[in-house]
Design an enzyme around this catalytic site. Structure first.
Site, PDB file in Angstrom:
ATOM      1  N   GLN A  46       4.205   2.052   8.373  1.00 21.19           N
ATOM      2  CA  GLN A  46       3.630   2.431   9.661  1.00 21.19           C
ATOM      3  C   GLN A  46       2.435   1.564  10.060  1.00 21.19           C
ATOM      4  OE1 GLN A  46       3.916   6.836   8.368  1.00 21.19           O
ATOM      5  NE2 GLN A  46       3.986   6.940  10.589  1.00 21.19           N
TER       6      GLN A  46
ATOM      7  N   HIS B 296       6.914   6.432   0.664  1.00 24.51           N
ATOM      8  CA  HIS B 296       6.672   7.128   1.943  1.00 24.51           C
ATOM      9  C   HIS B 296       7.796   6.714   2.901  1.00 24.51           C
ATOM     10  CE1 HIS B 296       3.513   9.019   4.741  1.00 24.51           C
ATOM     11  NE2 HIS B 296       4.585   8.795   5.491  1.00 24.51           N
TER      12      HIS B 296
ATOM     13  N   ASN C 229       6.606  11.143  -0.493  1.00 25.03           N
ATOM     14  CA  ASN C 229       6.076  11.832   0.687  1.00 25.03           C
ATOM     15  C   ASN C 229       7.185  12.617   1.389  1.00 25.03           C
ATOM     16  OD1 ASN C 229       3.973  12.055   2.975  1.00 25.03           O
ATOM     17  ND2 ASN C 229       5.825  11.333   4.004  1.00 25.03           N
ATOM     18  N   GLU C 230       6.913  13.871   1.692  1.00 25.01           N
ATOM     19  CA  GLU C 230       7.793  14.723   2.496  1.00 25.01           C
ATOM     20  C   GLU C 230       9.277  14.540   2.148  1.00 25.01           C
ATOM     21  OE1 GLU C 230       6.931  14.147   6.663  1.00 25.01           O
ATOM     22  OE2 GLU C 230       5.009  15.151   6.521  1.00 25.01           O
TER      23      GLU C 230
HETATM   24  O1  IFM Z   1       3.831   9.840  10.809  1.00 26.71           O
HETATM   25  C1  IFM Z   1       4.296  10.922  10.037  1.00 26.71           C
HETATM   26  C2  IFM Z   1       4.171  10.606   8.558  1.00 26.71           C
HETATM   27  O2  IFM Z   1       4.823   9.430   8.204  1.00 26.71           O
HETATM   28  C3  IFM Z   1       4.760  11.744   7.747  1.00 26.71           C
HETATM   29  N1  IFM Z   1       4.235  13.027   8.154  1.00 26.71           N
HETATM   30  C4  IFM Z   1       4.185  13.323   9.563  1.00 26.71           C
HETATM   31  C5  IFM Z   1       3.518  12.178  10.300  1.00 26.71           C
HETATM   32  C6  IFM Z   1       3.355  12.507  11.794  1.00 26.71           C
HETATM   33  O3  IFM Z   1       4.554  12.812  12.369  1.00 26.71           O
END
Ligand code: IFM
Length: 407
Positions: A18, A110, A153-154
């Site tokens: 990002q 991520h 991540n997530e």
């Molecule tokens: O930008 C994302 C991130 O990569 C993961 N969690 C949510 C963020 C906002 O949507």
């Protein structure tokens, strides 16, 4: 502002794809040209080169923690071939943070993987766990001095993204790209739940990585789960329980033996007898079309503590996509108040890390701005918003109160 413990982490976050730019060996870079209607990441924010500026912004603001990621696609550009140069790059990043008095909170995965990994079948491949294990083994050699590691991540959102990537890459599909982190315009079809099959594979990968990190480093290790902060209409308790399991609890339960659990919450979601309710268009909605619900953070940490009563919580992401920085401050202040109330009720929370440090690439879209800092995408100049100084002051104030002094 309510008060927080003396050793509470106060930070901001980013993720490699990002912010870094030109992540050309990654699966997402490969996928971007196939995402109909989506923006490309391109040079992103050039944080690959400008990370010292990013870290200085954190240090100067008064925050003490930077959550950032190591990019697997750079560390292992071809299967089994590890780049010493890239390992040294991320080691320099860790050192830069430590030298600036900023605690590095390192994410190992991520959302993005090497493109060769995706071509091999990605998380569905029988080799996936061994591949991830090999990457983590090599990466632990540069983690000296890192106290906090997030393996994946997530995973619940990643399980959705894996399937979305398959659709984007399908030549017969004409579906417009929509980041899983964005709501569609209403009436929207409710997003499909994360695939449990992929979710279970990610759990296996997390446990493998956790064991390696524990064996080879002194860091506390966990992973971070995207919370939906579900709320229930009368009579829909059982529907909610089922949805909560596939969306969240599967991943939370997998963290029962972790050193902490990362909670990532932005907005809340109603569940009725027919399932997750489509979220209506409303003037207060955020730029990712979610409801303005700063209280979601309180709901999320309370639910997490119900599932994992003995695992400390770190808020590894919370924030708002808005073009109005005054609103960001108001949102964050309310979210921190909800967090403090949950802590007063006994939830063990060890830190708050804001998403995000910079206005970054939102998985196919540049328009939703989550950052404490704006970035000119032509000159890459960083322009801190008032919210950065505000959050830094909250951190300073909180530390000073605990030390019995003034800021
Ligand atoms: O930008 C994302 C991130 O990569 C993961 N969690 C949510 C963020 C906002 O949507």
């Amino acid at each position: 502002m309510p008060s927080f413990p003396a050793d509470f982490l106060w930070g901001a976050a980013s993720a490699p794809h990002q912010v870094e730019g030109n992540n050309v060996n990654s699966d997402f870079w490969m996928q971007e040209p196939h995402m109909i209607g989506a923006d490309r990441s391109g040079d992103a924010l050039d944080s690959y080169n400008r990370y010292p500026e990013d870290i200085a912004l954190i240090a100067d603001s008064g925050l003490d923690t930077y959550r950032f990621g190591i990019e697997w696609a750079r560390i292992e550009p071809a299967p089994g071939q590890f780049s010493r140069v890239q390992l040294a790059h991320y080691r320099r990043m860790i050192d830069t943070a430590l030298d600036a008095g900023v605690r590095p909170f390192v994410t190992l995965h991520h959302f993005t993987s090497p493109r060769w990994f995706a071509e091999e079948g990605g998380w569905r491949s029988p080799q996936a766990i061994d591949r991830f294990r090999a990457y983590v083994e090599v990466t632990t050699t540069i983690l000296d001095g890192v106290e906090w590691v997030c393996t994946i991540n997530e995973p619940n959102m990643l399980a959705i993204m894996v399937e979305e990537a398959e659709t984007a890459l399908d030549p017969n599909s004409a579906t417009e790209w929509l980041s899983p982190t964005l709501e569609a315009d209403t009436p929207r079809p409710v997003k499909p739940a994360p695939s449990e099959e992929i979710g279970r594979r990610l759990i296996e990968a997390h446990h493998a990585a956790r064991d390696i990190v524990r064996e080879r480093t002194g860091a506390r290790v966990g992973w971070s789960v995207a919370s939906r902060a579900f709320e229930t209409r009368p009579g829909a308790e059982e529907v909610r329980r089922r949805l909560e399991y596939v969306w969240e609890d599967l991943y939370l339960e997998a963290a029962a033996d972790d050193d902490y659990i990362g909670v990532q919450a932005y907005s809340a979601q109603w569940v009725g007898l027919d399932g997750i309710e489509p979220h209506p268009v409303h003037p207060d909605n955020t730029l990712v079309r979610t409801a303005y619900r700063p209280d979601a953070l309180g709901i999320a940490v309370r639910h997490t503590a119900d599932v994992l009563p003995h695992v400390p919580v770190v808020v590894t992401e919370n924030g708002i996509a808005t073009g109005d920085d005054t609103r960001r401050i108001a949102y964050t202040e309310s979210a921190l108040t909800a967090l403090a109330e949950a802590m007063a009720d006994g939830v063990d929370v060890r830190g708050y890390i804001h998403w995000s440090l910079l206005d970054n690439y939102e998985w196919g879209h540049w328009s939703p701005t989550f950052g404490l800092v704006a970035v000119d995408r032509e000159t890459f100049e960083r322009r801190p918003k008032p919210s950065l100084a505000w959050l830094g002051a909250v951190a300073r104030q909180s530390r000073a109160e605990r030390a019995g002094g003034t800021v």
